[in-house]
Design a protein around this motif. Sequence first.
Motif, short mmCIF file in Angstrom:
data_model
loop_
_atom_site.label_atom_id
_atom_site.label_comp_id
_atom_site.label_asym_id
_atom_site.label_seq_id
_atom_site.Cartn_x
_atom_site.Cartn_y
_atom_site.Cartn_z
N ASP A 26 34.95 40.41 31.30
CA ASP A 26 33.81 40.26 30.42
C ASP A 26 33.49 38.79 30.10
O ASP A 26 32.76 38.50 29.15
N GLN A 27 34.02 37.88 30.92
CA GLN A 27 33.82 36.45 30.66
C GLN A 27 32.96 35.77 31.72
O GLN A 27 32.89 34.54 31.77
N VAL A 28 32.28 36.54 32.55
CA VAL A 28 31.47 35.97 33.62
C VAL A 28 30.34 35.13 33.05
O VAL A 28 30.08 34.00 33.50
N GLU A 29 29.64 35.66 32.04
CA GLU A 29 28.52 34.92 31.46
C GLU A 29 29.00 33.64 30.78
O GLU A 29 28.35 32.59 30.89
N ALA A 30 30.13 33.70 30.11
CA ALA A 30 30.66 32.51 29.45
C ALA A 30 31.04 31.44 30.47
O ALA A 30 30.81 30.25 30.26
N LEU A 31 31.60 31.88 31.59
CA LEU A 31 31.97 30.93 32.64
C LEU A 31 30.72 30.28 33.23
O LEU A 31 30.68 29.06 33.45
N GLU A 32 29.70 31.07 33.52
CA GLU A 32 28.48 30.52 34.10
C GLU A 32 27.78 29.58 33.13
O GLU A 32 27.21 28.57 33.53
N ALA A 33 27.85 29.89 31.84
CA ALA A 33 27.26 28.99 30.85
C ALA A 33 28.00 27.66 30.82
O ALA A 33 27.41 26.60 30.58
N THR A 62 44.24 22.37 50.35
CA THR A 62 44.76 22.43 48.98
C THR A 62 43.73 23.10 48.09
O THR A 62 42.56 22.71 48.08
N VAL A 63 44.17 24.11 47.35
CA VAL A 63 43.29 24.86 46.45
C VAL A 63 43.82 24.71 45.03
O VAL A 63 45.03 24.73 44.80
N ALA A 64 42.90 24.54 44.10
CA ALA A 64 43.26 24.50 42.68
C ALA A 64 42.85 25.81 42.02
O ALA A 64 41.73 26.30 42.24
N LEU A 65 43.73 26.38 41.24
CA LEU A 65 43.49 27.64 40.55
C LEU A 65 43.53 27.37 39.05
O LEU A 65 44.55 26.93 38.51
N ILE A 66 42.40 27.59 38.37
CA ILE A 66 42.34 27.40 36.92
C ILE A 66 42.44 28.75 36.24
O ILE A 66 41.63 29.65 36.49
N VAL A 67 43.44 28.90 35.39
CA VAL A 67 43.65 30.17 34.67
C VAL A 67 42.87 30.10 33.36
O VAL A 67 43.21 29.33 32.46
N ALA A 68 41.81 30.92 33.29
CA ALA A 68 40.92 30.89 32.12
C ALA A 68 40.57 32.29 31.66
O ALA A 68 39.44 32.58 31.25
N ALA A 69 41.54 33.20 31.74
CA ALA A 69 41.27 34.60 31.42
C ALA A 69 41.76 35.01 30.05
O ALA A 69 41.58 36.16 29.64
N GLY A 70 42.35 34.09 29.30
CA GLY A 70 42.92 34.44 28.01
C GLY A 70 41.87 34.68 26.94
O GLY A 70 40.69 34.34 27.09
N GLU A 120 38.61 37.98 39.01
CA GLU A 120 38.96 38.66 37.77
C GLU A 120 40.47 38.66 37.58
O GLU A 120 41.24 38.95 38.50
N GLY A 121 40.88 38.32 36.35
CA GLY A 121 42.30 38.24 36.05
C GLY A 121 42.91 39.57 35.64
O GLY A 121 42.25 40.62 35.67
N GLY A 122 44.18 39.51 35.24
CA GLY A 122 44.91 40.70 34.86
C GLY A 122 45.24 40.72 33.39
O GLY A 122 44.75 39.91 32.60
N ALA A 123 46.14 41.63 33.01
CA ALA A 123 46.47 41.83 31.60
C ALA A 123 47.37 40.74 31.04
O ALA A 123 47.46 40.56 29.82
N THR A 124 48.07 40.00 31.90
CA THR A 124 48.95 38.91 31.47
C THR A 124 48.62 37.66 32.28
O THR A 124 47.93 37.73 33.30
#
Length: 386
Positions: free
Chosen positions: A59-66, A6-14, A75-79
């Motif tokens: 462009d959210q890699v640093e924010a995620l690591e913080a 079982t894998v959990a996917l968190i959508v945090a690209a907005g 990496e997510g997409g446009a929607t």
Amino acid sequence: MNGHRTVALIVAAGRGERSGSALPKQFASVAGRPMVAHSHAALAGHPGIDHVLVVTGADQVEALEAALGPVPRVEGGATRRLSVLAGLEAIAATGGADRVLIHDAARPFLNADVINRLLSALNAAPGAVPVLPVADTVARAVGDALGEVVPREELVRVQTPQAFAFSAIVAAHRGWAAEVEPTDDAQLLRAAGGKVVPVMGDIMLEKVTYPGDFAAAEARAEARFRVRSATGYDVHRLEAGEELWLGGIRIPHDRGLSGHSDADVGLHALTDALLGTIGAGDIGTHFPPSDSQWKGAASDRFLVHAADLIRAKGGIIDFVDLTLICEAPKIGPHREAIRTRIADLLALSEDQVSIKATTTERLGFTGRGEGITAQAIATVRIPEAG
């Protein structure tokens, strides 16, 4: 479905442009932590979930690591739909899964009971979603006039995480051809002919979207969480020929501690304190010293296990305090290394970890240099049941 991956996917690209936050809302602070950290901890700490993957913007890699430190991401997409598809394809490319939970990072307060209900529902259907009943009267608005009332008995509010048979939701995403963007993943599965069953959701899963939602989320957290504190205490004998581990750090010394695992008296006391906050017994309950597999084991495994149990209940570790009592070695030169290590193991900031040291003025067994004692206290917040 025991034993299935079982894998959990968190959508945090907005971008969270409606939230009014300087940061994308998933990285803004709620109840003392970045929003995404709450749900990540709950999912990562749940015993039914094997892996957690986060979808972010390029462009959210640093924010995620913080927010979370180094964690698996894609990496997510446009929607939102394309971001979820990117996550599903990443899971498929790395061995796939049997079940997947897809969760919006903007719903921070996720508890284990909701996850349990979703996973159980997948035994009977390829999709399951948490829902809440609609309490208000619902009517259609026709221009500037109120139209007919819609029977609310037939309506529910849909939340996340949403749970699916992995193969079914991947196929539904790959086959989506409509021009309109779906608002959730259950919509895609239903369009592909898959059955989606509702389970009881949780008011704590309300979505944070607008500026006022942050205050509401803080209020919900304050109302539902209860502060608990518990103590831990441990003693180990100093003996020649043993390595000395204290607070997850190997310290040069002429003797080391003898006992359970690597006998890290500091981490043992902290583990017992954390277990005490949820009434989960003590370290020996979970890792019996009579079991040979724990002989010489690193005590950081015990500490992380206790933290995972707390987070699986939707709990938040606020602060830990550890006092080491010995004549030698001197703890001062190693204090910051111990603090950093414990903060890393518990996924806390260093200002949430206190390390102190003292002696017994050469009185008693510690004063004679025969052993080391550790006392610990942990303060956590645990959501009330229901």
